[in-house]
Each structure stands twice: as C-alpha cells, then as structure tokens.
Design a protein around this motif. Structure first.
Motif, PDB file in Angstrom:
ATOM      1  N   GLY A 263       0.974  -1.334   0.191  1.00 36.21           N
ATOM      2  CA  GLY A 263       0.008  -0.045  -0.112  1.00 36.21           C
ATOM      3  C   GLY A 263       0.733   1.296   0.129  1.00 36.21           C
ATOM      4  N   THR A 264       2.179   1.093   0.176  1.00 37.31           N
ATOM      5  CA  THR A 264       3.056   2.243   0.328  1.00 37.31           C
ATOM      6  C   THR A 264       3.548   2.600  -1.282  1.00 37.31           C
ATOM      7  OG1 THR A 264       3.364   1.893   2.354  1.00 37.31           O
ATOM      8  CG2 THR A 264       4.992   3.269   1.124  1.00 37.31           C
ATOM      9  N   THR A 265       3.251   3.594  -1.742  1.00 34.66           N
ATOM     10  CA  THR A 265       3.746   3.863  -2.958  1.00 34.66           C
ATOM     11  C   THR A 265       5.135   4.475  -3.020  1.00 34.66           C
ATOM     12  OG1 THR A 265       1.413   4.621  -3.818  1.00 34.66           O
ATOM     13  CG2 THR A 265       3.320   5.284  -5.249  1.00 34.66           C
ATOM     14  N   PRO A 266       5.946   3.678  -3.854  1.00 32.79           N
ATOM     15  CA  PRO A 266       7.700   4.151  -3.573  1.00 32.79           C
ATOM     16  C   PRO A 266       7.676   5.243  -4.722  1.00 32.79           C
ATOM     17  CG  PRO A 266       7.015   2.192  -5.462  1.00 32.79           C
ATOM     18  CD  PRO A 266       5.660   2.356  -4.679  1.00 32.79           C
ATOM     19  N   PRO A 267       8.675   5.955  -4.250  1.00 32.28           N
ATOM     20  CA  PRO A 267       8.872   7.210  -5.068  1.00 32.28           C
ATOM     21  C   PRO A 267       9.346   6.837  -6.444  1.00 32.28           C
ATOM     22  CG  PRO A 267      10.882   6.838  -3.498  1.00 32.28           C
ATOM     23  CD  PRO A 267       9.849   5.897  -3.248  1.00 32.28           C
ATOM     24  N   PRO A 268       9.007   7.718  -7.244  1.00 30.32           N
ATOM     25  CA  PRO A 268       9.211   7.646  -8.645  1.00 30.32           C
ATOM     26  C   PRO A 268      11.028   7.529  -8.725  1.00 30.32           C
ATOM     27  CG  PRO A 268       8.986   9.861  -8.398  1.00 30.32           C
ATOM     28  CD  PRO A 268       8.712   9.123  -6.991  1.00 30.32           C
ATOM     29  N   LYS A 269      11.138   6.789  -9.838  1.00 28.19           N
ATOM     30  CA  LYS A 269      12.708   6.379 -10.132  1.00 28.19           C
ATOM     31  C   LYS A 269      13.362   7.580 -10.722  1.00 28.19           C
ATOM     32  CE  LYS A 269      15.632   3.120 -12.694  1.00 28.19           C
ATOM     33  NZ  LYS A 269      15.652   2.087 -13.538  1.00 28.19           N
ATOM     34  N   TYR A 270      12.440   8.336 -11.723  1.00 25.58           N
ATOM     35  CA  TYR A 270      12.957   9.555 -12.292  1.00 25.58           C
ATOM     36  C   TYR A 270      12.245  10.844 -12.124  1.00 25.58           C
ATOM     37  CZ  TYR A 270      15.606   5.914 -14.983  1.00 25.58           C
ATOM     38  OH  TYR A 270      16.386   4.890 -15.493  1.00 25.58           O
ATOM     39  N   THR A 271      12.888  11.751 -11.608  1.00 25.33           N
ATOM     40  CA  THR A 271      12.120  13.241 -11.488  1.00 25.33           C
ATOM     41  C   THR A 271      12.882  14.166 -12.183  1.00 25.33           C
ATOM     42  OG1 THR A 271      13.333  13.901  -9.623  1.00 25.33           O
ATOM     43  CG2 THR A 271      11.305  12.403  -9.325  1.00 25.33           C
ATOM     44  N   LEU A 272      12.137  15.328 -12.345  1.00 27.87           N
ATOM     45  CA  LEU A 272      12.824  16.444 -13.145  1.00 27.87           C
ATOM     46  C   LEU A 272      14.095  16.601 -12.394  1.00 27.87           C
ATOM     47  CD1 LEU A 272       9.987  18.586 -14.142  1.00 27.87           C
ATOM     48  CD2 LEU A 272      11.282  17.428 -15.804  1.00 27.87           C
ATOM     49  N   ASP A 273      14.222  16.480 -11.089  1.00 30.60           N
ATOM     50  CA  ASP A 273      15.189  16.998 -10.322  1.00 30.60           C
ATOM     51  C   ASP A 273      16.477  16.042 -10.397  1.00 30.60           C
ATOM     52  OD1 ASP A 273      14.173  19.102  -9.192  1.00 30.60           O
ATOM     53  OD2 ASP A 273      13.253  17.888  -7.459  1.00 30.60           O
ATOM     54  N   ASN A 274      16.190  14.530 -10.857  1.00 30.35           N
ATOM     55  CA  ASN A 274      17.325  13.932 -10.882  1.00 30.35           C
ATOM     56  C   ASN A 274      17.542  13.204 -12.185  1.00 30.35           C
ATOM     57  OD1 ASN A 274      15.487  11.404 -11.164  1.00 30.35           O
ATOM     58  ND2 ASN A 274      15.308  11.091  -9.181  1.00 30.35           N
ATOM     59  N   VAL A 275      16.691  13.364 -13.233  1.00 33.67           N
ATOM     60  CA  VAL A 275      16.868  12.932 -14.375  1.00 33.67           C
ATOM     61  C   VAL A 275      18.196  12.981 -15.142  1.00 33.67           C
ATOM     62  CG1 VAL A 275      15.559  14.700 -15.553  1.00 33.67           C
ATOM     63  CG2 VAL A 275      15.481  12.246 -16.407  1.00 33.67           C
ATOM     64  N   CYS A 276      18.406  14.120 -15.180  1.00 33.04           N
ATOM     65  CA  CYS A 276      19.800  14.464 -15.879  1.00 33.04           C
ATOM     66  C   CYS A 276      20.875  13.829 -15.434  1.00 33.04           C
ATOM     67  CB  CYS A 276      20.052  15.995 -15.962  1.00 33.04           C
ATOM     68  SG  CYS A 276      18.559  16.932 -16.780  1.00 33.04           S
ATOM     69  N   ALA A 277      21.192  13.696 -14.198  1.00 35.32           N
ATOM     70  CA  ALA A 277      22.243  13.097 -13.424  1.00 35.32           C
ATOM     71  C   ALA A 277      22.316  11.480 -13.668  1.00 35.32           C
ATOM     72  CB  ALA A 277      22.427  13.405 -12.106  1.00 35.32           C
ATOM     73  N   GLN A 278      20.825  11.152 -13.828  1.00 33.52           N
ATOM     74  CA  GLN A 278      20.641   9.512 -14.022  1.00 33.52           C
ATOM     75  C   GLN A 278      20.753   9.088 -15.637  1.00 33.52           C
ATOM     76  OE1 GLN A 278      18.282   7.105 -11.514  1.00 33.52           O
ATOM     77  NE2 GLN A 278      17.132   9.025 -11.062  1.00 33.52           N
ATOM     78  N   ILE A 279      20.109  10.082 -16.544  1.00 36.50           N
ATOM     79  CA  ILE A 279      20.056   9.493 -17.875  1.00 36.50           C
ATOM     80  C   ILE A 279      21.239   9.932 -18.769  1.00 36.50           C
ATOM     81  CG2 ILE A 279      19.060  11.693 -18.803  1.00 36.50           C
ATOM     82  CD1 ILE A 279      17.814   7.951 -19.317  1.00 36.50           C
ATOM     83  N   ALA A 280      21.727  10.654 -18.670  1.00 35.04           N
ATOM     84  CA  ALA A 280      23.028  11.075 -19.506  1.00 35.04           C
ATOM     85  C   ALA A 280      24.031   9.913 -19.358  1.00 35.04           C
ATOM     86  CB  ALA A 280      23.686  12.493 -18.895  1.00 35.04           C
ATOM     87  N   PRO A 281      24.530   9.349 -18.252  1.00 36.07           N
ATOM     88  CA  PRO A 281      25.658   8.114 -18.343  1.00 36.07           C
ATOM     89  C   PRO A 281      24.764   7.072 -19.050  1.00 36.07           C
ATOM     90  CG  PRO A 281      25.512   9.076 -16.259  1.00 36.07           C
ATOM     91  CD  PRO A 281      24.280   9.653 -16.817  1.00 36.07           C
ATOM     92  N   GLN A 282      23.641   6.758 -18.935  1.00 38.50           N
ATOM     93  CA  GLN A 282      23.114   5.593 -19.373  1.00 38.50           C
ATOM     94  C   GLN A 282      22.827   5.948 -21.131  1.00 38.50           C
ATOM     95  OE1 GLN A 282      19.628   3.622 -17.207  1.00 38.50           O
ATOM     96  NE2 GLN A 282      19.609   5.638 -16.162  1.00 38.50           N
ATOM     97  N   LEU A 283      22.592   7.082 -21.670  1.00 37.86           N
ATOM     98  CA  LEU A 283      22.369   7.377 -23.003  1.00 37.86           C
ATOM     99  C   LEU A 283      23.812   7.243 -23.605  1.00 37.86           C
ATOM    100  CD1 LEU A 283      20.146  10.387 -23.011  1.00 37.86           C
ATOM    101  CD2 LEU A 283      19.457   8.149 -24.128  1.00 37.86           C
ATOM    102  N   CYS A 284      24.910   7.693 -22.947  1.00 36.57           N
ATOM    103  CA  CYS A 284      26.309   7.698 -23.462  1.00 36.57           C
ATOM    104  C   CYS A 284      26.657   6.019 -23.761  1.00 36.57           C
ATOM    105  CB  CYS A 284      27.035   8.312 -22.726  1.00 36.57           C
ATOM    106  SG  CYS A 284      26.899  10.428 -22.820  1.00 36.57           S
ATOM    107  N   GLU A 285      26.359   5.294 -22.565  1.00 34.24           N
ATOM    108  CA  GLU A 285      26.816   3.687 -22.569  1.00 34.24           C
ATOM    109  C   GLU A 285      25.946   3.373 -23.774  1.00 34.24           C
ATOM    110  OE1 GLU A 285      28.332   0.474 -21.727  1.00 34.24           O
ATOM    111  OE2 GLU A 285      28.714   2.324 -20.929  1.00 34.24           O
ATOM    112  N   VAL A 286      24.589   3.558 -24.151  1.00 30.95           N
ATOM    113  CA  VAL A 286      24.079   3.084 -25.064  1.00 30.95           C
ATOM    114  C   VAL A 286      24.495   3.348 -26.627  1.00 30.95           C
ATOM    115  CG1 VAL A 286      21.698   2.892 -26.418  1.00 30.95           C
ATOM    116  CG2 VAL A 286      21.912   2.761 -24.062  1.00 30.95           C
ATOM    117  N   ARG A 287      25.025   4.243 -26.815  1.00 32.78           N
ATOM    118  CA  ARG A 287      25.635   4.757 -27.976  1.00 32.78           C
ATOM    119  C   ARG A 287      26.906   4.591 -28.147  1.00 32.78           C
ATOM    120  NH1 ARG A 287      24.680  10.998 -26.758  1.00 32.78           N
ATOM    121  NH2 ARG A 287      22.296  10.165 -26.887  1.00 32.78           N
ATOM    122  N   LYS A 288      27.750   4.133 -27.160  1.00 30.05           N
ATOM    123  CA  LYS A 288      29.023   3.969 -27.291  1.00 30.05           C
ATOM    124  C   LYS A 288      29.704   3.353 -28.367  1.00 30.05           C
ATOM    125  CE  LYS A 288      32.890   2.142 -24.389  1.00 30.05           C
ATOM    126  NZ  LYS A 288      33.631   1.535 -23.162  1.00 30.05           N
TER     127      LYS A 288
END
Length: 274
Positions: free
Chosen positions: A23-48
C-alpha cells in the motif's frame, strides 16, 4: 532524396514498474530533479559502440553534453513547452539499443522507427506544432499514429515532419521529400506533374522497366538495367548510376556512398568534437 533523421526521436525512454509494497507507493525512479544525472550516463553507454565505429567516443564529454541537453529539456518542461514522463525512460533505453548497436541504419529501419521508439517520444515530449519556430528537435511534437519523424529544420528553425504515407495516398516525387510512401509502397506518379498515388511496390525478383526515376520496386530496391528485375539496393562502394541503387540513397562519383552513423560528433564526443 536523403534519409530522414532520427536525432529527435532518439532522446530517452520506458516505464519503471514498482513492486507492491503493502500500500505504500514508492517514490518515482526519475524526477525532473534527478533525471539528468541519471539518464546522461545511460544514454552515452547505449551509443558508445556506435560512436566508436564513427569518429570516436569520449565518455566524460558525452555525459557533459547529454546533461546539458537534458537540462534544456527540463527548462522547457518548466516553461510549459514540453511534458515529462519519467516512467518511459527505461523502455526507451531498451528500444534504442538495437538501433544504436546497428549504428548504420537503412531505409527499412526508418520505416520501423516511429513505433519501435514510441517510448522515447514520451519522455520529453515537445508541444510545438509543425511550422512553429524551434531551437531543438525535441521541442517539436510528434505523432506515432501519423507515422512521422519530427525535427527542427537546421535552415528554417521551424518544426518539420517526415511522414510515411499509406496505400492510395497522394504523393509527389521531389528532392528532399517530406512525405514518402510507406514500406512496401511506391509513388506511382505522372511524369509531367511528378504527382501520383502510393501503390503496392513490386517484390524483389519481379520484372520491371529500368529508368533513372523508376520507383516501382520501392525504396531500398531498384530496377536493374541488366536483369530488368527488382533488386536489393547496393552497399557502400558498389558501382551505381542513380541514388536509388544505393542503401544510402547517395551515388557519388559513380559509387554508392557510405551510410552515416546514427550519432553525430557532439553526441559522441561533446561540444569539443570537430
């Protein structure tokens, strides 16, 4: 005729599903506050891998560049020019990987892209309609239902769409066409008006009448002047007389030009790329 760009579509992507926590909703994985720090390394790894097949790869510069792009997107969301769906990020990364791994895309890949990369269009979704003034591809609104790939035109700085047309739709034969008959179709046009309707293309091996503007075999195929049958488009370095003979749709100095890699210098090596 040039291949439509996927730069606007290949930005981000899919849903992060949470477990039932009583019944406890977990916090979202990605928010506007943290998305850039999280997504940039992942995108670069995909295109490496793709970057390394082209002009090279600089991980730190790629992450710095992609972080700046993401921050611009976040600012546009806050300004009301875009929407954000963090639940689509993971799926987009999964959807992007086969395209990034292939790196050098052919025409059939572009036909499949609008549906395959649908999660990516939801992460940072632009609101600007076709013809609106824009600064970046991501600001332009796209529609999977309309079978289109959108971009901010480099010359006009306006949102522009390349669309795939259905059977019996009106079509034109012109340079840098923005409307192309969909996969398995071709523009059956009047030679004087250079306009016609999208019709079923001939299959590989079927008889055809060779000519410089013979489109009946569909894109990624051509009518061979010797065998007079529809033949698969040629790879880089093959002899050619028409762009239609080449997978790249570019015939230069009587030889098929290479396909361009999916990612450009900035996306691979940051702003310092030559």
């Amino acid at each position: 005729m040039t291949l439509p760009t996927l730069a606007a579509t290949l930005v981000l992507g899919l849903a992060a599903c949470g477990d039932d926590t009583g019944g406890t909703t977990p916090p979202p994985k990605y928010t506007l506050d943290n998305v850039c720090a999280q997504i940039a390394p992942q995108l670069c790894e995909v295109r490496k891998t793709c970057c390394e097949k082209g002009d090279g790869y600089d991980e730190a510069a790629c992450i710095t560049f992609e972080t700046k792009v993401c921050e611009q997107n976040v600012a546009d969301v806050e300004a009301g020019l875009m929407t954000f769906d963090g639940n689509s990020i993971d799926a987009c990364l999964v959807a992007m990987k086969p395209y990034a791994d292939k790196c050098f895309l052919t025409i059939p890949d572009y036909y499949k892209a609008p549906e395959d990369l649908a999660p990516c269009s939801k992460v940072f979704a632009g609101k600007l309609t076709e013809g609106s003034n824009c600064e970046r591809d991501a600001q332009c609104a796209s529609s999977v239902e309309k079978r289109e790939i959108v971009a901010c035109d480099d010359d006009t700085k306006k949102c522009s769409a390349t669309r795939f047309l259905p059977l019996d739709a009106a079509c034109k034969v012109e340079a840098n066409a923005k409307e192309l008959c969909d996969q398995g179709l071709y523009c059956d046009y009047d030679l004087l008006a250079m306009e016609g309707l999208c019709k079923q293309a001939r299959k590989l091996g079927e008889a055809c009448t060779p000519s410089p503007l013979q489109l009946s075999c569909g894109l990624n195929a051509y009518c061979d002047a010797t065998t007079k049958v529809c033949t698969e488009a040629k790879v880089e370095g093959s002899a050619c007389q028409s762009p239609l003979e080449c997978q790249s749709l570019k015939c230069e100095a009587m030889a098929c030009a290479p396909l361009d890699p999916l990612f450009d210098g900035d996306q691979c090596k940051g702003d310092a790329a030559p």
